[in-house]
Structures are given as structure tokens and as C-alpha cells.
Design a protein around this motif. Sequence first.
Motif, PDB file in Angstrom:
ATOM      1  N   MET A   1     -25.852 -32.706  11.426  1.00 13.63           N
ATOM      2  CA  MET A   1     -25.680 -32.261  12.781  1.00 13.63           C
ATOM      3  C   MET A   1     -25.069 -30.871  12.793  1.00 13.63           C
ATOM      4  SD  MET A   1     -24.506 -35.528  14.956  1.00 13.63           S
ATOM      5  CE  MET A   1     -25.448 -37.017  14.808  1.00 13.63           C
ATOM      6  N   PRO A   2     -25.294 -30.129  13.873  1.00 15.02           N
ATOM      7  CA  PRO A   2     -24.797 -28.763  13.934  1.00 15.02           C
ATOM      8  C   PRO A   2     -23.274 -28.700  13.926  1.00 15.02           C
ATOM      9  CG  PRO A   2     -26.215 -29.278  15.817  1.00 15.02           C
ATOM     10  CD  PRO A   2     -26.026 -30.521  15.039  1.00 15.02           C
ATOM     11  N   SER A   3     -22.765 -27.614  13.438  1.00 16.56           N
ATOM     12  CA  SER A   3     -21.327 -27.404  13.464  1.00 16.56           C
ATOM     13  C   SER A   3     -21.049 -25.940  13.758  1.00 16.56           C
ATOM     14  CB  SER A   3     -20.700 -27.794  12.134  1.00 16.56           C
ATOM     15  OG  SER A   3     -19.309 -27.656  12.192  1.00 16.56           O
ATOM     16  N   ARG A   4     -20.110 -25.678  14.655  1.00 14.58           N
ATOM     17  CA  ARG A   4     -19.722 -24.325  14.998  1.00 14.58           C
ATOM     18  C   ARG A   4     -18.211 -24.232  14.911  1.00 14.58           C
ATOM     19  NH1 ARG A   4     -22.230 -22.583  20.542  1.00 14.58           N
ATOM     20  NH2 ARG A   4     -21.097 -20.717  19.969  1.00 14.58           N
ATOM     21  N   PRO A   5     -17.697 -23.096  14.485  1.00 19.72           N
ATOM     22  CA  PRO A   5     -16.244 -22.965  14.413  1.00 19.72           C
ATOM     23  C   PRO A   5     -15.623 -23.015  15.806  1.00 19.72           C
ATOM     24  CG  PRO A   5     -17.318 -20.872  13.938  1.00 19.72           C
ATOM     25  CD  PRO A   5     -18.392 -21.901  14.068  1.00 19.72           C
ATOM     26  N   THR A   6     -14.522 -23.701  15.908  1.00 16.66           N
ATOM     27  CA  THR A   6     -13.798 -23.793  17.171  1.00 16.66           C
ATOM     28  C   THR A   6     -12.338 -24.063  16.867  1.00 16.66           C
ATOM     29  OG1 THR A   6     -13.666 -24.881  19.308  1.00 16.66           O
ATOM     30  CG2 THR A   6     -14.276 -26.256  17.451  1.00 16.66           C
ATOM     31  N   HIS A  81     -19.679 -33.523  20.773  1.00 12.95           N
ATOM     32  CA  HIS A  81     -20.826 -34.335  20.369  1.00 12.95           C
ATOM     33  C   HIS A  81     -20.703 -34.788  18.911  1.00 12.95           C
ATOM     34  CE1 HIS A  81     -22.653 -33.209  24.135  1.00 12.95           C
ATOM     35  NE2 HIS A  81     -23.653 -34.033  23.880  1.00 12.95           N
ATOM     36  N   GLU A  82     -20.236 -33.901  18.043  1.00 10.89           N
ATOM     37  CA  GLU A  82     -20.044 -34.295  16.642  1.00 10.89           C
ATOM     38  C   GLU A  82     -19.063 -35.455  16.541  1.00 10.89           C
ATOM     39  OE1 GLU A  82     -20.893 -29.990  14.493  1.00 10.89           O
ATOM     40  OE2 GLU A  82     -18.825 -30.588  14.903  1.00 10.89           O
ATOM     41  N   ARG A  83     -17.922 -35.348  17.232  1.00 10.24           N
ATOM     42  CA  ARG A  83     -16.920 -36.416  17.180  1.00 10.24           C
ATOM     43  C   ARG A  83     -17.450 -37.696  17.813  1.00 10.24           C
ATOM     44  NH1 ARG A  83     -15.876 -33.010  14.412  1.00 10.24           N
ATOM     45  NH2 ARG A  83     -13.916 -31.965  14.011  1.00 10.24           N
ATOM     46  N   LEU A  84     -18.217 -37.559  18.891  1.00 12.18           N
ATOM     47  CA  LEU A  84     -18.806 -38.733  19.530  1.00 12.18           C
ATOM     48  C   LEU A  84     -19.724 -39.467  18.564  1.00 12.18           C
ATOM     49  CD1 LEU A  84     -19.541 -40.530  21.955  1.00 12.18           C
ATOM     50  CD2 LEU A  84     -21.300 -38.827  22.521  1.00 12.18           C
ATOM     51  N   PHE A  85     -20.609 -38.752  17.893  1.00  9.71           N
ATOM     52  CA  PHE A  85     -21.539 -39.421  16.987  1.00  9.71           C
ATOM     53  C   PHE A  85     -20.847 -39.946  15.737  1.00  9.71           C
ATOM     54  CE2 PHE A  85     -24.666 -37.081  19.564  1.00  9.71           C
ATOM     55  CZ  PHE A  85     -25.377 -38.185  19.999  1.00  9.71           C
ATOM     56  N   GLU A  86     -19.780 -39.295  15.305  1.00 11.87           N
ATOM     57  CA  GLU A  86     -18.977 -39.856  14.208  1.00 11.87           C
ATOM     58  C   GLU A  86     -18.376 -41.188  14.647  1.00 11.87           C
ATOM     59  OE1 GLU A  86     -16.074 -36.870  13.264  1.00 11.87           O
ATOM     60  OE2 GLU A  86     -17.585 -35.500  12.453  1.00 11.87           O
ATOM     61  N   ALA A  87     -17.857 -41.244  15.869  1.00 12.78           N
ATOM     62  CA  ALA A  87     -17.264 -42.484  16.376  1.00 12.78           C
ATOM     63  C   ALA A  87     -18.331 -43.562  16.562  1.00 12.78           C
ATOM     64  CB  ALA A  87     -16.540 -42.219  17.699  1.00 12.78           C
ATOM     65  N   LEU A  88     -19.483 -43.187  17.083  1.00 16.36           N
ATOM     66  CA  LEU A  88     -20.548 -44.162  17.325  1.00 16.36           C
ATOM     67  C   LEU A  88     -21.139 -44.712  16.031  1.00 16.36           C
ATOM     68  CD1 LEU A  88     -22.459 -42.621  20.360  1.00 16.36           C
ATOM     69  CD2 LEU A  88     -20.846 -44.545  20.344  1.00 16.36           C
ATOM     70  N   ALA A  89     -21.027 -43.975  14.937  1.00 13.65           N
ATOM     71  CA  ALA A  89     -21.573 -44.444  13.660  1.00 13.65           C
ATOM     72  C   ALA A  89     -20.916 -45.752  13.220  1.00 13.65           C
ATOM     73  CB  ALA A  89     -21.395 -43.373  12.585  1.00 13.65           C
ATOM     74  N   ARG A 113     -30.124 -29.974  20.023  1.00 14.87           N
ATOM     75  CA  ARG A 113     -29.572 -29.769  18.674  1.00 14.87           C
ATOM     76  C   ARG A 113     -29.107 -31.084  18.055  1.00 14.87           C
ATOM     77  NH1 ARG A 113     -26.590 -25.398  20.945  1.00 14.87           N
ATOM     78  NH2 ARG A 113     -24.651 -26.441  20.409  1.00 14.87           N
ATOM     79  N   PHE A 114     -28.830 -32.067  18.888  1.00 18.09           N
ATOM     80  CA  PHE A 114     -28.391 -33.373  18.389  1.00 18.09           C
ATOM     81  C   PHE A 114     -29.510 -34.400  18.393  1.00 18.09           C
ATOM     82  CE2 PHE A 114     -24.402 -31.304  19.031  1.00 18.09           C
ATOM     83  CZ  PHE A 114     -23.626 -31.790  17.995  1.00 18.09           C
ATOM     84  N   GLY A 115     -30.739 -33.953  18.544  1.00 18.66           N
ATOM     85  CA  GLY A 115     -31.880 -34.845  18.422  1.00 18.66           C
ATOM     86  C   GLY A 115     -32.332 -35.509  19.704  1.00 18.66           C
ATOM     87  N   PHE A 116     -31.686 -35.210  20.816  1.00 20.68           N
ATOM     88  CA  PHE A 116     -32.153 -35.763  22.080  1.00 20.68           C
ATOM     89  C   PHE A 116     -33.470 -35.100  22.452  1.00 20.68           C
ATOM     90  CE2 PHE A 116     -27.661 -36.725  22.319  1.00 20.68           C
ATOM     91  CZ  PHE A 116     -27.628 -37.964  22.947  1.00 20.68           C
ATOM     92  N   ARG A 117     -34.314 -35.837  23.135  1.00 19.06           N
ATOM     93  CA  ARG A 117     -35.578 -35.283  23.604  1.00 19.06           C
ATOM     94  C   ARG A 117     -35.811 -35.701  25.042  1.00 19.06           C
ATOM     95  NH1 ARG A 117     -39.378 -39.316  23.552  1.00 19.06           N
ATOM     96  NH2 ARG A 117     -38.832 -41.139  22.352  1.00 19.06           N
TER      97      ARG A 117
END
Length: 128
Positions: A1-6, A81-89, A113-117
Motif C-alpha cells: 500500500m502507498p506510504s507518504r511521509p507525515t 487508510h494505512e492504519r485502518l487496513f492494518e487494523a482490519l487485517a 491508491r488503496f485498490g477501491f474501484r
Amino acid sequence: MPSRPTEAQVRTGTEGDLAPLTELYDPYVRETAITFDTEPSTPERRLPWLRSYPEDGPHRLLVAHDDRPDAAGRGIGTLLHERLFEALAAEDVHRACAGIALSNEPSIRLRARFGFRHVETYGEVGRT
């Protein structure tokens, strides 16, 4: 999954987040149709909403805290979104769905970017 500095930190939402969440959310209520709410709120009125989310599980409330002014476009949505999908895993979840009020190209690009269509466009819902 994408990652950007924050510089943002993601964590479970708490009652202490109500005032900043309301301050962030209400301009979207007043100035856009993307929330589907029709009038601004108060932290007190939003308390039942916050309490409806458990601290864990597939329906938890995650918040990102960033002290920088004008944090829009700096990767906070991606980080959430990254943290959400990590939690949902770790949950028994088959599919995640996202609803986007149009037109909202940044939201569409983020979800893509997270695969939604795109699956469906609902007509005559919400307000303008």
C-alpha cells in the motif's frame, strides 16, 4: 500500500478529540455536500456519535493528530487508510467499501491508491 511521509500520529478517537473533530468537520457541513449533514454540530451533540465506536474491532474510530497548519495534502488521509487496513487485517472482514460524494477527485484518487474501484453512482441522494 502507498506510504507518504507525515508528522501525524494515528490513534483511537477519544472524548478529548470531540472539539477538534467538530472544528475540522463543521466547515465541510456548512460549505459542501460531502458530509450529508445539514447543520453544524457541537462537541456535546457529537458525543453519542463518538461513543458509538468501540476502541477496537472493525468499526473503530481512528483519528490523526497533526500540529502543522494546513495539513491538507500532506498524507494524513493515506496514513489513516494505512492504519485502518492494518487494523482490519486482524479482523474477520471480507470487504471494505467507501462512499464518496461527487465531485471529489482527491478522495477518488486516494481510494484508488488503496485498490477501491468505482462500482455504482447513486443519483439524487444528499443535498446540494
